[in-house]
Write a protein that holds these residues in place. Structure first.
Motif, PDB file in Angstrom:
ATOM      1  N   ARG A  54      30.667  43.155  32.297  1.00  0.00           N
ATOM      2  CA  ARG A  54      30.210  41.771  32.429  1.00  0.00           C
ATOM      3  C   ARG A  54      29.940  41.239  31.029  1.00  0.00           C
ATOM      4  N   ALA A  55      30.184  39.955  30.857  1.00  0.00           N
ATOM      5  CA  ALA A  55      29.912  39.328  29.563  1.00  0.00           C
ATOM      6  C   ALA A  55      28.406  39.177  29.415  1.00  0.00           C
ATOM      7  N   SER A  56      27.837  39.854  28.428  1.00  0.00           N
ATOM      8  CA  SER A  56      26.387  39.792  28.252  1.00  0.00           C
ATOM      9  C   SER A  56      25.986  38.764  27.208  1.00  0.00           C
ATOM     10  N   THR A  57      26.817  38.574  26.190  1.00  0.00           N
ATOM     11  CA  THR A  57      26.547  37.526  25.195  1.00  0.00           C
ATOM     12  C   THR A  57      27.859  36.873  24.797  1.00  0.00           C
ATOM     13  N   ARG A  58      27.769  35.604  24.453  1.00  0.00           N
ATOM     14  CA  ARG A  58      28.940  34.855  24.003  1.00  0.00           C
ATOM     15  C   ARG A  58      28.433  33.831  23.008  1.00  0.00           C
ATOM     16  N   GLN A  59      28.951  33.872  21.788  1.00  0.00           N
ATOM     17  CA  GLN A  59      28.493  32.903  20.800  1.00  0.00           C
ATOM     18  C   GLN A  59      29.648  32.441  19.934  1.00  0.00           C
ATOM     19  N   GLU A  60      29.585  31.183  19.557  1.00  0.00           N
ATOM     20  CA  GLU A  60      30.579  30.610  18.666  1.00  0.00           C
ATOM     21  C   GLU A  60      30.066  30.751  17.241  1.00  0.00           C
ATOM     22  N   LEU A  61      30.944  31.209  16.369  1.00  0.00           N
ATOM     23  CA  LEU A  61      30.576  31.423  14.972  1.00  0.00           C
ATOM     24  C   LEU A  61      31.406  30.515  14.086  1.00  0.00           C
ATOM     25  N   VAL A  62      30.831  30.061  12.986  1.00  0.00           N
ATOM     26  CA  VAL A  62      31.585  29.321  11.983  1.00  0.00           C
ATOM     27  C   VAL A  62      31.761  30.263  10.808  1.00  0.00           C
ATOM     28  N   ILE A  73      32.208  37.823  21.738  1.00  0.00           N
ATOM     29  CA  ILE A  73      31.812  38.091  23.116  1.00  0.00           C
ATOM     30  C   ILE A  73      31.499  39.575  23.243  1.00  0.00           C
ATOM     31  N   THR A  74      30.373  39.886  23.865  1.00  0.00           N
ATOM     32  CA  THR A  74      30.007  41.270  24.148  1.00  0.00           C
ATOM     33  C   THR A  74      30.062  41.489  25.654  1.00  0.00           C
ATOM     34  N   PHE A  75      30.783  42.538  26.058  1.00  0.00           N
ATOM     35  CA  PHE A  75      30.902  42.925  27.461  1.00  0.00           C
ATOM     36  C   PHE A  75      30.176  44.253  27.640  1.00  0.00           C
ATOM     37  N   ASP A  76      29.302  44.321  28.632  1.00  0.00           N
ATOM     38  CA  ASP A  76      28.544  45.538  28.892  1.00  0.00           C
ATOM     39  C   ASP A  76      28.890  46.112  30.248  1.00  0.00           C
ATOM     40  N   GLY A  77      28.875  47.458  30.307  1.00  0.00           N
ATOM     41  CA  GLY A  77      29.056  48.178  31.553  1.00  0.00           C
ATOM     42  C   GLY A  77      28.138  49.380  31.554  1.00  0.00           C
ATOM     43  N   ALA A  78      28.229  50.188  32.590  1.00  0.00           N
ATOM     44  CA  ALA A  78      27.359  51.362  32.706  1.00  0.00           C
ATOM     45  C   ALA A  78      27.667  52.408  31.642  1.00  0.00           C
ATOM     46  N   VAL A  94      45.781  33.279  18.376  1.00  0.00           N
ATOM     47  CA  VAL A  94      44.478  33.840  18.033  1.00  0.00           C
ATOM     48  C   VAL A  94      44.624  35.302  17.636  1.00  0.00           C
ATOM     49  N   ARG A  95      43.621  35.787  16.927  1.00  0.00           N
ATOM     50  CA  ARG A  95      43.495  37.211  16.607  1.00  0.00           C
ATOM     51  C   ARG A  95      42.269  37.720  17.352  1.00  0.00           C
ATOM     52  N   ILE A  96      42.426  38.876  17.974  1.00  0.00           N
ATOM     53  CA  ILE A  96      41.318  39.508  18.691  1.00  0.00           C
ATOM     54  C   ILE A  96      41.008  40.824  17.985  1.00  0.00           C
ATOM     55  N   ASP A  97      39.801  40.919  17.434  1.00  0.00           N
ATOM     56  CA  ASP A  97      39.318  42.166  16.853  1.00  0.00           C
ATOM     57  C   ASP A  97      38.282  42.719  17.807  1.00  0.00           C
ATOM     58  N   GLY A  98      38.389  44.009  18.149  1.00  0.00           N
ATOM     59  CA  GLY A  98      37.476  44.586  19.118  1.00  0.00           C
ATOM     60  C   GLY A  98      36.878  45.898  18.669  1.00  0.00           C
ATOM     61  N   TRP A  99      35.727  46.226  19.269  1.00  0.00           N
ATOM     62  CA  TRP A  99      35.003  47.467  18.984  1.00  0.00           C
ATOM     63  C   TRP A  99      34.505  48.042  20.294  1.00  0.00           C
ATOM     64  N   LEU A 100      34.744  49.335  20.501  1.00  0.00           N
ATOM     65  CA  LEU A 100      34.267  50.047  21.684  1.00  0.00           C
ATOM     66  C   LEU A 100      33.033  50.867  21.346  1.00  0.00           C
ATOM     67  N   THR A 101      32.073  50.889  22.253  1.00  0.00           N
ATOM     68  CA  THR A 101      30.910  51.758  22.118  1.00  0.00           C
ATOM     69  C   THR A 101      30.738  52.477  23.447  1.00  0.00           C
ATOM     70  N   PRO A 102      30.656  53.814  23.439  1.00  0.00           N
ATOM     71  CA  PRO A 102      30.692  54.686  22.271  1.00  0.00           C
ATOM     72  C   PRO A 102      32.073  54.640  21.611  1.00  0.00           C
ATOM     73  N   PRO A 103      32.083  54.838  20.282  1.00  0.00           N
ATOM     74  CA  PRO A 103      33.346  54.763  19.543  1.00  0.00           C
ATOM     75  C   PRO A 103      34.286  55.889  19.968  1.00  0.00           C
ATOM     76  N   THR A 149      37.429  43.908  31.569  1.00  0.00           N
ATOM     77  CA  THR A 149      36.589  42.723  31.369  1.00  0.00           C
ATOM     78  C   THR A 149      36.937  41.687  32.414  1.00  0.00           C
ATOM     79  N   PRO A 150      36.038  40.741  32.628  1.00  0.00           N
ATOM     80  CA  PRO A 150      36.442  39.579  33.424  1.00  0.00           C
ATOM     81  C   PRO A 150      37.484  38.795  32.638  1.00  0.00           C
ATOM     82  N   SER A 151      38.197  37.914  33.307  1.00  0.00           N
ATOM     83  CA  SER A 151      39.169  37.071  32.618  1.00  0.00           C
ATOM     84  C   SER A 151      38.447  36.120  31.684  1.00  0.00           C
TER      85      SER A 151
END
Length: 154
Positions: A54-62, A73-78, A94-103, A149-151
């Protein structure tokens, strides 16, 4: 309506009236031409055992470079957290850069109405998709039973 049929069945007059109503709605509110593709993306779930984030945070950055805008956008799960930074390219993609946790190094799919593109994250959980067309998209990570993720609209 039923044009006076005692059994409540539709008659020819009902068919004409309903046909006119359909034509009216098609004229004033047509079905989006890409609706079937959007439905395919929304329904293309990972299958049994999949985890849905689920999307837990979403913020626009300049950004500092030339006033570029980005969206984080941060997506959280169990079991997994997925953070993506979406940055507009000059060519309209667009360019999408992503990070998984745990890495972890895993296959990451970007599902769009036009098809699916896959990359593999590095051992630190980082991955990127560049030159992505704008539109509806969904990320799926091949970890455990899979996480999706959700769409989102790029």
């Amino acid at each position: 309506m039923n044009g006076g049929d005692p059994n409540g069945r539709l008659d020819e007059l009902d068919a004409v009236v309903l046909g006119n109503v359909r034509e009216m709605w098609q004229a004033i509110d047509p079905v989006p031409r890409d609706l079937l593709g959007l439905i395919d993306v929304a329904l293309d779930l990972a299958g049994p055992g999949a985890e849905f984030l689920r999307a837990s945070t979403r913020q626009e950055l300049v950004a500092v470079r030339g006033g570029e805008r980005a969206e984080l956008i941060t997506f959280d799960g169990a079991t997994t957290t997925l953070m993506v930074n979406i940055t507009a390219n000059a060519d309209g993609t667009v360019r999408i850069d992503g990070w998984l946790t745990p890495p972890v190094s895993r296959q990451v799919d970007l599902r769009m109405t036009t098809g699916t593109v896959s990359v593999t994250s590095d051992d630190g959980g980082r991955f990127a998709f560049d030159g992505v067309a704008r539109g509806l998209a969904q990320l799926h990570v091949h970890v455990g039973g899979g996480v999706t993720t959700p769409s989102i609209v790029l």
